[in-house]
Write a protein that holds these residues in place. Structure first.
Motif, short mmCIF file in Angstrom:
data_model
loop_
_atom_site.label_atom_id
_atom_site.label_comp_id
_atom_site.label_asym_id
_atom_site.label_seq_id
_atom_site.Cartn_x
_atom_site.Cartn_y
_atom_site.Cartn_z
N LEU A 107 77.77 6.82 6.80
CA LEU A 107 78.95 6.29 6.99
C LEU A 107 78.88 5.60 8.53
N GLY A 108 77.85 5.92 9.27
CA GLY A 108 77.93 5.03 10.58
C GLY A 108 78.26 5.87 11.56
N PRO A 109 78.46 5.50 12.80
CA PRO A 109 78.67 6.41 13.78
C PRO A 109 79.84 7.35 13.61
N LEU A 110 80.05 8.81 13.76
CA LEU A 110 81.01 9.60 13.62
C LEU A 110 82.10 9.48 14.66
N PHE A 111 82.01 9.03 15.93
CA PHE A 111 83.14 8.38 16.63
C PHE A 111 83.80 7.50 16.00
N GLY B 178 88.08 23.57 -9.80
CA GLY B 178 88.69 24.91 -9.65
C GLY B 178 87.64 25.91 -9.00
N GLU B 179 86.79 25.42 -8.30
CA GLU B 179 86.13 26.22 -7.43
C GLU B 179 86.27 26.06 -5.98
N ALA B 180 86.38 27.18 -5.14
CA ALA B 180 86.75 26.94 -3.65
C ALA B 180 85.28 26.99 -3.19
N LEU B 181 85.12 25.86 -2.50
CA LEU B 181 83.71 25.44 -1.84
C LEU B 181 83.74 25.46 -0.48
N VAL B 182 82.99 25.88 0.52
CA VAL B 182 83.40 26.11 1.67
C VAL B 182 82.55 24.86 2.43
N VAL B 183 83.36 24.00 3.22
CA VAL B 183 82.97 22.96 3.89
C VAL B 183 82.49 23.34 5.34
N ARG B 184 81.42 23.15 5.54
CA ARG B 184 80.76 23.47 7.02
C ARG B 184 80.11 22.20 7.51
N PRO B 185 80.79 21.68 8.63
CA PRO B 185 80.13 20.62 9.29
C PRO B 185 79.18 20.87 10.14
N SER B 186 77.94 21.52 9.39
CA SER B 186 76.68 21.47 10.45
C SER B 186 76.01 20.71 11.07
N PHE B 187 75.16 20.71 11.92
CA PHE B 187 74.56 19.50 12.35
C PHE B 187 73.76 18.88 11.33
N ALA B 188 72.76 19.30 10.62
CA ALA B 188 72.32 18.65 9.40
C ALA B 188 73.11 17.78 8.47
N ALA B 189 74.46 18.36 8.25
CA ALA B 189 75.38 17.61 7.42
C ALA B 189 75.98 16.41 8.21
N LEU B 190 76.29 16.71 9.36
CA LEU B 190 76.78 15.42 9.97
C LEU B 190 75.91 14.43 10.56
N VAL B 191 74.66 14.78 10.52
CA VAL B 191 73.69 13.81 10.64
C VAL B 191 73.59 12.94 9.48
#
Length: 106
Positions: free
Chosen positions: A37-41, A18-31
């Motif tokens: 998960l392994g390579p992002l590509f 029930g809560e709207a959470l902002v998903v922000r793919p920052s550098f730190a988050a993607l690292v």
């Protein structure tokens, strides 16, 4: 962080418990996501081929939630993905994967 997402920054909103959470793919988050998960590509390739797993999607979102509420669990994120269904969660995934591929415009 709850509230409004800024698509120009590569942000989207994911509804969890029930809560709207902002998903922000920052550098730190993607690292962090890549470390798990392994390579992002390769992840993008699997998504494009329709072979991305639900667990991968939930993990990617987990790492990219901009300000995770202390009480939020990873299981709740996964359950929210299932509850929303692929049709509703696809725009959030698309936003994150777009950030991986081309970056944000602002």
């Amino acid at each position: 962080m709850t509230g409004q997402a800024n698509p120009a920054r590569g942000e989207a909103v994911l509804l969890v418990a029930g809560e709207a959470l902002v998903v922000r793919p920052s550098f730190a988050a993607l690292v962090a996501a890549e470390a798990e998960l392994g390579p992002l590509f390769a992840l993008v390739d699997r998504a494009a081929a329709g072979e991305m797993r639900l667990s991968e999607m939930a993990a990617l979102f987990w790492h990219c939630i901009a300000a995770r509420p202390e009480a939020l669990t990873r299981e709740q994120v996964g359950e929210a993905v299932v509850a929303m269904g692929l049709a509703q969660v696809s725009p959030v995934l698309k936003c994150v994967l777009r950030q991986v591929l081309i970056g944000a415009s602002a």
